[in-house]
Write a protein that holds these residues in place. Structure first.
Motif, PDB file in Angstrom:
ATOM      1  N   ALA A   1       0.836  -1.205   0.000  1.00 13.40           N
ATOM      2  CA  ALA A   1       0.000   0.000   0.000  1.00 13.40           C
ATOM      3  C   ALA A   1       0.873   1.259   0.000  1.00 13.40           C
ATOM      4  O   ALA A   1       0.580   2.235  -0.695  1.00 13.40           O
ATOM      5  CB  ALA A   1      -0.928  -0.011   1.211  1.00 13.40           C
ATOM      6  N   TRP A   2       1.981   1.218   0.760  1.00 14.50           N
ATOM      7  CA  TRP A   2       2.891   2.373   0.781  1.00 14.50           C
ATOM      8  C   TRP A   2       3.423   2.662  -0.614  1.00 14.50           C
ATOM      9  O   TRP A   2       3.458   3.807  -1.063  1.00 14.50           O
ATOM     10  CB  TRP A   2       4.076   2.097   1.710  1.00 14.50           C
ATOM     11  CG  TRP A   2       3.847   2.559   3.114  1.00 14.50           C
ATOM     12  CD1 TRP A   2       3.712   1.766   4.208  1.00 14.50           C
ATOM     13  CD2 TRP A   2       3.721   3.908   3.573  1.00 14.50           C
ATOM     14  NE1 TRP A   2       3.502   2.535   5.324  1.00 14.50           N
ATOM     15  CE2 TRP A   2       3.511   3.847   4.976  1.00 14.50           C
ATOM     16  CE3 TRP A   2       3.763   5.150   2.961  1.00 14.50           C
ATOM     17  CZ2 TRP A   2       3.345   4.985   5.745  1.00 14.50           C
ATOM     18  CZ3 TRP A   2       3.597   6.291   3.737  1.00 14.50           C
ATOM     19  CH2 TRP A   2       3.391   6.196   5.105  1.00 14.50           C
ATOM     20  N   VAL A   3       3.861   1.591  -1.303  1.00 11.57           N
ATOM     21  CA  VAL A   3       4.473   1.766  -2.621  1.00 11.57           C
ATOM     22  C   VAL A   3       3.435   2.328  -3.597  1.00 11.57           C
ATOM     23  O   VAL A   3       3.712   3.258  -4.354  1.00 11.57           O
ATOM     24  CB  VAL A   3       5.019   0.399  -3.127  1.00 11.57           C
ATOM     25  CG1 VAL A   3       5.509   0.507  -4.560  1.00 11.57           C
ATOM     26  CG2 VAL A   3       6.135  -0.075  -2.210  1.00 11.57           C
ATOM     27  N   ARG A   4       2.216   1.793  -3.535  1.00 13.84           N
ATOM     28  CA  ARG A   4       1.198   2.231  -4.492  1.00 13.84           C
ATOM     29  C   ARG A   4       0.748   3.662  -4.187  1.00 13.84           C
ATOM     30  O   ARG A   4       0.523   4.460  -5.091  1.00 13.84           O
ATOM     31  CB  ARG A   4       0.030   1.252  -4.471  1.00 13.84           C
ATOM     32  CG  ARG A   4       0.568  -0.125  -4.874  1.00 13.84           C
ATOM     33  CD  ARG A   4      -0.477  -1.116  -5.116  1.00 13.84           C
ATOM     34  NE  ARG A   4      -1.337  -0.750  -6.232  1.00 13.84           N
ATOM     35  CZ  ARG A   4      -2.284  -1.528  -6.696  1.00 13.84           C
ATOM     36  NH1 ARG A   4      -2.464  -2.711  -6.159  1.00 13.84           N
ATOM     37  NH2 ARG A   4      -3.034  -1.149  -7.684  1.00 13.84           N
ATOM     38  N   LEU A   5       0.666   3.976  -2.901  1.00 11.67           N
ATOM     39  CA  LEU A   5       0.283   5.328  -2.505  1.00 11.67           C
ATOM     40  C   LEU A   5       1.335   6.338  -2.984  1.00 11.67           C
ATOM     41  O   LEU A   5       1.015   7.386  -3.546  1.00 11.67           O
ATOM     42  CB  LEU A   5       0.174   5.370  -0.974  1.00 11.67           C
ATOM     43  CG  LEU A   5      -0.575   6.492  -0.300  1.00 11.67           C
ATOM     44  CD1 LEU A   5      -1.977   6.612  -0.864  1.00 11.67           C
ATOM     45  CD2 LEU A   5      -0.664   6.226   1.210  1.00 11.67           C
ATOM     46  N   HIS A   6       2.583   5.971  -2.789  1.00 10.67           N
ATOM     47  CA  HIS A   6       3.690   6.827  -3.199  1.00 10.67           C
ATOM     48  C   HIS A   6       3.650   7.050  -4.711  1.00 10.67           C
ATOM     49  O   HIS A   6       3.729   8.182  -5.199  1.00 10.67           O
ATOM     50  CB  HIS A   6       5.000   6.152  -2.768  1.00 10.67           C
ATOM     51  CG  HIS A   6       6.214   6.964  -3.062  1.00 10.67           C
ATOM     52  ND1 HIS A   6       6.839   6.936  -4.282  1.00 10.67           N
ATOM     53  CD2 HIS A   6       6.915   7.831  -2.300  1.00 10.67           C
ATOM     54  CE1 HIS A   6       7.880   7.749  -4.244  1.00 10.67           C
ATOM     55  NE2 HIS A   6       7.942   8.310  -3.053  1.00 10.67           N
ATOM     56  N   ALA A   7       3.488   5.948  -5.454  1.00 16.06           N
ATOM     57  CA  ALA A   7       3.473   6.053  -6.923  1.00 16.06           C
ATOM     58  C   ALA A   7       2.275   6.889  -7.361  1.00 16.06           C
ATOM     59  O   ALA A   7       2.386   7.742  -8.246  1.00 16.06           O
ATOM     60  CB  ALA A   7       3.398   4.654  -7.535  1.00 16.06           C
ATOM     61  N   TYR A   8       1.150   6.666  -6.700  1.00 16.78           N
ATOM     62  CA  TYR A   8      -0.063   7.380  -7.112  1.00 16.78           C
ATOM     63  C   TYR A   8       0.086   8.885  -6.883  1.00 16.78           C
ATOM     64  O   TYR A   8      -0.209   9.690  -7.764  1.00 16.78           O
ATOM     65  CB  TYR A   8      -1.286   6.846  -6.350  1.00 16.78           C
ATOM     66  CG  TYR A   8      -2.524   7.542  -6.833  1.00 16.78           C
ATOM     67  CD1 TYR A   8      -3.134   7.141  -8.016  1.00 16.78           C
ATOM     68  CD2 TYR A   8      -3.030   8.650  -6.163  1.00 16.78           C
ATOM     69  CE1 TYR A   8      -4.236   7.817  -8.514  1.00 16.78           C
ATOM     70  CE2 TYR A   8      -4.123   9.340  -6.656  1.00 16.78           C
ATOM     71  CZ  TYR A   8      -4.725   8.915  -7.825  1.00 16.78           C
ATOM     72  OH  TYR A   8      -5.796   9.603  -8.323  1.00 16.78           O
ATOM     73  N   VAL A   9       0.557   9.256  -5.689  1.00 10.56           N
ATOM     74  CA  VAL A   9       0.656  10.700  -5.379  1.00 10.56           C
ATOM     75  C   VAL A   9       1.708  11.365  -6.274  1.00 10.56           C
ATOM     76  O   VAL A   9       1.524  12.498  -6.731  1.00 10.56           O
ATOM     77  CB  VAL A   9       0.927  10.938  -3.877  1.00 10.56           C
ATOM     78  CG1 VAL A   9       1.088  12.411  -3.586  1.00 10.56           C
ATOM     79  CG2 VAL A   9      -0.201  10.372  -3.021  1.00 10.56           C
TER      80      VAL A   9
END
Ligand code: HEM
Length: 412
Positions: free
Chosen positions: A187-195
């Motif tokens: 979730a951290w990785v996807r959140l980072h990529a998304y933002v």
């Protein structure tokens, strides 16, 4: 005095413990369950003094041996460390100044119709389930999703992506052992990529959202991409669990104080705001401010001396129950915020902090609560608590406070 923040009895009702600490003076040195010591400030005056005193720093100490951010999840988390709540002046002053335009009252107030629409949608779903005879968790169905949906508006997250954002935020806010292995890191990785992607898109095509205002690089001293990322994360996290707790605690208090609910519904223009203020005071959603560190020896008055290097926690929830400033502090009494004259009005509560780090989102949080709570209770006049209020679980720890679940049903 010893303190075990994981003790369920303490999490449920920490106030008697804080009252005992307050009697000891401006600050009390407590031993935490892990054997370390810290200073807790539980009085209103000393609490405000610490929050406004530049001798206390918000910059987290460099921990020797802290692993380098060598995995994508760690790198994503490390971005958070650059946010303004972790900085002191002059860095803090610059970062904070850049939020002024985005959180200007006019811009925040313009969100009201959209908050109304988002809350109405959630309440409609809730009403369907309740009328089918279900017992529903009000935290899960209302108090948790609303702030995430609202901050998505603020950040200009397209509607199609909001379910993902909600899921990732939920995961990164959960303890790693509560979810399947790897779920939090992912979730951290996807959140980072998304933002990161959102920032690129907002730069290319700015919208009407507050985040686009923040991104506007024509401003002098504009934020660089790393700072923007940290700011987006901060807005996401500073705003969601706190507002969730405000909505959940206010709902619980109204369900257990029906007279206050009736008064608010009879006088909506004045009483809802008073209910929200009194909830912020009586059940402060952020139990403690962020940890501060004394950069030199500080005499706090009343004989309390904090040595340089020691950590200090201002317990906002306790300061807001200080009997010297709030008569009958342990009573939930919204009318105290309706007093006609300054002399009768209580001291300003410190639920949003005090001094240079005072909450950037206070107006938005108040707007969310004063918009959503009347909609909820007007739409569901037969809403009832479906659990014993004295048995509701609270999240352990000293940082945030609010019921974890709030089972409700409708009386038939
Ligand atoms: C009921 C809801 C909320 C409560 C009780 C709350 C409380 C607080 C408190 C006590 C602080 C200061 C912490 C300290 O000094 O250590 C703070 C800071 C902050 N809050 Fe809130 N907050 C809420 C909602 C929000 C929302 C909705 C947003 C944004 C959308 C937000 C954004 C921030 C930011 C950016 C800071 C850091 C300010 C700085 O470092 O200068 N908060 N909040």
């Amino acid at each position: 005095m010893r303190l075990d923040p994981a003790d369920p009895a303490f999490s449920h009702d920490p106030y008697p413990y804080y009252a005992r600490l307050r009697e000891q003076g401006s600050a009390a040195r407590v031993e935490l369950a892990n054997g370390t010591h810290a200073w807790l400030v539980t009085g209103y005056e000393p609490g405000r003094a610490v929050l406004a005193d530049p001798r206390f720093s918000n910059v987290p100490p460099q921990r020797a041996g802290r692993p380098k951010p060598n995995s994508p999840a760690r790198r994503a988390r490390a971005c958070l460390a650059r946010h303004m709540l972790n900085t002191d002046a002059p860095d803090h002053t610059r970062l904070r100044r850049l939020t002024t335009a985005a959180f200007a009252p006019r811009r925040v107030d313009a969100l009201r119709p959209r908050i109304d629409r988002l809350a109405t949608g959630l309440i409609a779903g809730l009403a369907d389930r309740l009328s089918a005879g279900e017992t529903v968790d009000l935290v899960d169905a209302f108090a948790f999703p609303l702030p995430i949906l609202v901050i998505s508006e603020v950040l200009g997250v397209p509607e199609a992506d909001r379910a993902d954002l909600r899921e990732w935020t939920y995961r990164v806010g959960s303890p790693a052992d509560a979810l399947p292995k790897g779920a939090v890191d992912e979730a951290w990785v996807r959140l980072h990529a998304y933002v990161s992607l959102l920032i690129v898109e907002k730069r290319r095509t700015p919208g009407e959202d507050l985040f686009s205002v923040l991104i506007d690089d024509s401003a002098e001293d504009a934020l660089d991409d790393g700072e923007l990322l940290a700011m987006a994360f901060l807005l996401l996290f500073a705003g969601y669990e706190t507002t969730m707790n405000l909505l959940a605690s206010a709902s619980l208090l109204l369900l257990t104080h029906p007279g206050e609910l009736t008064a608010a519904q009879r006088h909506p223009d004045t009483h809802w705001a008073a209910v929200v203020e009194e909830t912020l005071r009586y059940d402060s959603p952020l139990e403690g401010a962020t940890w501060r560190r004394a950069t030199r020896t500080v005499h706090l008055g009343g004989g309390a001396v904090i040595p340089a290097g020691d950590s200090v926690l201002v317990v906002l929830a306790a300061a807001n129950r200080d009997p010297q400033h709030f008569p009958q502090p342990d009573e939930f009494r919204p009318s105290r915020y309706l007093a006609a004259t300054d002399a009768q009005r209580p001291a300003p509560h410190v639920a949003f902090g005090h001094g240079p780090h005072f909450c950037v989102g206070s107006r938005l949080a108040r707007l969310e609560a004063t918009t959503a709570l009347p909609l909820l209770f007007d739409a569901l006049p037969d809403l009832r608590l479906a659990a014993d209020p004295t048995q509701l679980p609270y999240r352990p720890g000293l940082l945030v406070r609010g019921p974890r679940t709030l089972p409700v049903s409708i009386s038939r």
